[in-house]
Scaffold this motif. Structure first.
Motif, PDB file in Angstrom:
ATOM      1  N   SER A   1       0.847  -1.182   0.000  1.00 45.87           N
ATOM      2  CA  SER A   1       0.000   0.000   0.000  1.00 45.87           C
ATOM      3  C   SER A   1       0.890   1.242   0.000  1.00 45.87           C
ATOM      4  CB  SER A   1      -0.913   0.009   1.238  1.00 45.87           C
ATOM      5  OG  SER A   1      -1.710   1.175   1.262  1.00 45.87           O
ATOM      6  N   ILE A   2       0.701   2.099  -0.992  1.00 44.98           N
ATOM      7  CA  ILE A   2       1.500   3.317  -1.149  1.00 44.98           C
ATOM      8  C   ILE A   2       0.554   4.505  -1.108  1.00 44.98           C
ATOM      9  CG2 ILE A   2       3.018   4.607  -2.716  1.00 44.98           C
ATOM     10  CD1 ILE A   2       3.874   1.833  -3.847  1.00 44.98           C
ATOM     11  N   ARG A   3       0.839   5.477  -0.248  1.00 47.95           N
ATOM     12  CA  ARG A   3      -0.050   6.606  -0.059  1.00 47.95           C
ATOM     13  C   ARG A   3       0.701   7.934  -0.139  1.00 47.95           C
ATOM     14  NH1 ARG A   3      -2.961   3.576  -1.358  1.00 47.95           N
ATOM     15  NH2 ARG A   3      -4.770   2.592  -0.397  1.00 47.95           N
ATOM     16  N   SER A   4       0.235   8.819  -1.022  1.00 47.06           N
ATOM     17  CA  SER A   4       0.682  10.214  -1.124  1.00 47.06           C
ATOM     18  C   SER A   4       2.202  10.331  -1.139  1.00 47.06           C
ATOM     19  CB  SER A   4       0.105  11.039   0.035  1.00 47.06           C
ATOM     20  OG  SER A   4      -1.301  10.979   0.042  1.00 47.06           O
ATOM     21  N   LEU A   5       2.849   9.513  -1.951  1.00 49.82           N
ATOM     22  CA  LEU A   5       4.311   9.455  -1.959  1.00 49.82           C
ATOM     23  C   LEU A   5       4.892  10.586  -2.806  1.00 49.82           C
ATOM     24  CD1 LEU A   5       6.008   7.307  -0.471  1.00 49.82           C
ATOM     25  CD2 LEU A   5       6.511   6.312  -2.688  1.00 49.82           C
ATOM     26  N   HIS A   6       5.804  11.336  -2.197  1.00 54.18           N
ATOM     27  CA  HIS A   6       6.497  12.431  -2.877  1.00 54.18           C
ATOM     28  C   HIS A   6       7.998  12.222  -2.754  1.00 54.18           C
ATOM     29  CE1 HIS A   6       3.111  15.367  -3.473  1.00 54.18           C
ATOM     30  NE2 HIS A   6       2.567  14.568  -2.575  1.00 54.18           N
ATOM     31  N   LYS A   7       8.712  12.534  -3.839  1.00 51.55           N
ATOM     32  CA  LYS A   7      10.176  12.502  -3.818  1.00 51.55           C
ATOM     33  C   LYS A   7      10.697  13.500  -4.836  1.00 51.55           C
ATOM     34  CE  LYS A   7      14.369  11.075  -2.871  1.00 51.55           C
ATOM     35  NZ  LYS A   7      14.998  11.302  -1.547  1.00 51.55           N
ATOM     36  N   ALA A   8      11.525  14.456  -4.351  1.00 57.81           N
ATOM     37  CA  ALA A   8      12.169  15.421  -5.232  1.00 57.81           C
ATOM     38  C   ALA A   8      13.665  15.367  -4.989  1.00 57.81           C
ATOM     39  CB  ALA A   8      11.633  16.824  -4.975  1.00 57.81           C
ATOM     40  N   PHE A   9      14.447  15.384  -6.060  1.00 58.82           N
ATOM     41  CA  PHE A   9      15.903  15.391  -5.947  1.00 58.82           C
ATOM     42  C   PHE A   9      16.473  16.807  -6.003  1.00 58.82           C
ATOM     43  CE2 PHE A   9      14.988  11.087  -7.505  1.00 58.82           C
ATOM     44  CZ  PHE A   9      15.639  10.350  -6.527  1.00 58.82           C
ATOM     45  N   SER A  10      15.649  17.761  -6.444  1.00 59.77           N
ATOM     46  CA  SER A  10      16.019  19.170  -6.431  1.00 59.77           C
ATOM     47  C   SER A  10      14.746  19.969  -6.661  1.00 59.77           C
ATOM     48  CB  SER A  10      17.045  19.480  -7.535  1.00 59.77           C
ATOM     49  OG  SER A  10      16.440  19.401  -8.809  1.00 59.77           O
ATOM     50  N   SER A  11      14.864  21.287  -6.604  1.00 58.91           N
ATOM     51  CA  SER A  11      13.684  22.130  -6.818  1.00 58.91           C
ATOM     52  C   SER A  11      13.147  22.007  -8.235  1.00 58.91           C
ATOM     53  CB  SER A  11      14.032  23.585  -6.521  1.00 58.91           C
ATOM     54  OG  SER A  11      15.073  24.037  -7.382  1.00 58.91           O
ATOM     55  N   LYS A  12      13.986  21.543  -9.161  1.00 57.27           N
ATOM     56  CA  LYS A  12      13.585  21.413 -10.553  1.00 57.27           C
ATOM     57  C   LYS A  12      13.368  19.964 -10.983  1.00 57.27           C
ATOM     58  CE  LYS A  12      15.967  25.637 -12.013  1.00 57.27           C
ATOM     59  NZ  LYS A  12      16.970  26.222 -12.929  1.00 57.27           N
ATOM     60  N   MET A  13      13.554  19.027 -10.056  1.00 56.51           N
ATOM     61  CA  MET A  13      13.429  17.623 -10.430  1.00 56.51           C
ATOM     62  C   MET A  13      12.581  16.871  -9.404  1.00 56.51           C
ATOM     63  SD  MET A  13      16.395  14.799 -11.193  1.00 56.51           S
ATOM     64  CE  MET A  13      15.969  13.136 -11.700  1.00 56.51           C
TER      65      MET A  13
END
Length: 357
Positions: free
Chosen positions: A17-29
């Motif tokens: 179960s995966i919920r509201s997953l966010h991942k950013a490597f930079s402000s532009k990526m």
């Protein structure tokens, strides 16, 4: 610990179960932007999408090799927030195989059990059993440099499975193989997954591979899930323009005018009551051609520009109104339409899908 068989012998596999997953490597990526997914126990589930869509990042977060900025993942009802990779009942098979060059096949497969200090006799028994399942039992005394690509991939699978994880993650494990071997291992992976009853999460950018192997799949684009469903549903009933185009559909046109009982597009006019949307898709394999101009309901006059005979099917490129359409025919043994020939396209109801913008 490996889920135990039920009374009827079926494996009690784990859900994800995966919920509201966010991942950013930079402000532009931004790699993942609010991903919600549910993988059913014992399912062969595929993450499909182009390079950079976030599918490998999602797989690495499930494995614990990357940490999300926010959101949660649970496996078998166990929340994995902050749980390190070695404490998750998950193993990963990578594209690169990652075999130990200084160990033979036997020791490569048994490495995880050796690290757990399992008794030598038990290791030998389990290595032999897993080698037979993955068809490398005649290679146990060889070193990795003596193996073909397909053999290395089977060894990598055996090594990942011998620890009896709840979930097996596969990150484009077949992409480095030639087409013939790739097709063979696709079938073997399906059989292996059915035999073990384990939950598999498979990453690929190959649409055909995903459709052949999956119970269900998720199409990702720019870090978001575009559609989840069976291969048949996603191919035949795409929900977005991106999914339709990514799945290989070519006959997609903007709707220029919509009346109560008809739609006007570059190819002409279709009569009927259609769902709301800004684009129309005509499935190339659901269209049919007739010689000459034949009047009738939802028949379009066209002219053949190209005829591409492919053995089991023939692909026609035709000029229809102000549009070029592709029509795929499986009429074996029938005479082919020639370039320049006038034809009529029969548009059956099942050939039409309406898409949002």
């Amino acid at each position: 610990m490996m889920p135990q068989p039920t009374a009827n012998g079926a494996r009690q596999a784990s859900s994800i179960s995966i919920r509201s997953l966010h991942k950013a490597f930079s402000s532009k990526m931004t790699a993942l932007d609010g991903v919600d997914l549910d993988v059913q126990p014992g399912e062969f589930f595929t993450l499909l999408g182009p390079s950079g869509c976030g599918k490998t990042t999602l797989l690495r977060i499930i494995a614990g090799l990357e940490q999300p900025d926010r959101g949660s993942i649970s496996i078998g009802g166990r929340l994995l927030d902050g749980v390190p990779p070695h404490q998750r009942s998950v193993n990963t098979v990578f594209q690169s195989y990652a075999l130990f060059p200084n160990r033979n096949v036997r020791d490569n497969i048994g490495f995880g059990l050796q690290m757990q200090r399992v008794k030598r006799q038990i290791i030998q028994q389990r290595v032999q059993a897993m080698a037979e399942i993955t068809k490398v039992d005649d290679l146990l005394d060889r070193n990795p440099e003596q193996l073909s690509g397909g053999q290395k991939q089977r060894v990598a699978l055996a090594r990942a499975l011998i620890n009896e994880p709840d979930v097996l993650l596969l990150d484009e494990p077949l992409s480095a193989l030639d087409a013939g071997l790739r097709g063979q291992l696709q079938v073997e992976l399906q059989r292996l997954q059915r035999r073990l009853g384990m939950t598999f999460v498979f990453v690929t950018h190959d649409q055909q591979e995903a459709m052949v192997m999956s119970h269900r799949m998720a199409v990702l684009h720019e870090g978001q899930v575009q559609q989840v469903g069976t291969p048949q549903v996603i191919y035949e009933q795409p929900k977005t323009l991106f999914v339709a185009r990514f799945m290989g559909h070519q006959n997609i046109f903007a709707i220029q005018q919509r009346n109560e009982d008809e739609i006007v597009a570059d190819f002409g006019v279709l009569k009927g009551r259609f769902a709301a949307g800004s684009h129309i898709l005509l499935r190339e394999e659901a269209l049919s051609l007739k010689a000459g101009v034949v009047e009738g309901h939802n028949r379009l006059t066209a002219r053949v520009e190209e005829c591409l005979y492919r053995g089991g099917s023939t692909e026609y490129r035709v000029l229809c109104g102000n549009a070029r359409l592709t029509v795929r025919s499986h009429n074996l043994g029938q005479a082919l339409f020639a370039s320049g020939q006038d034809v009529t396209i029969d548009v059956a109801p099942e050939a039409v899908a309406i898409l949002p913008g």
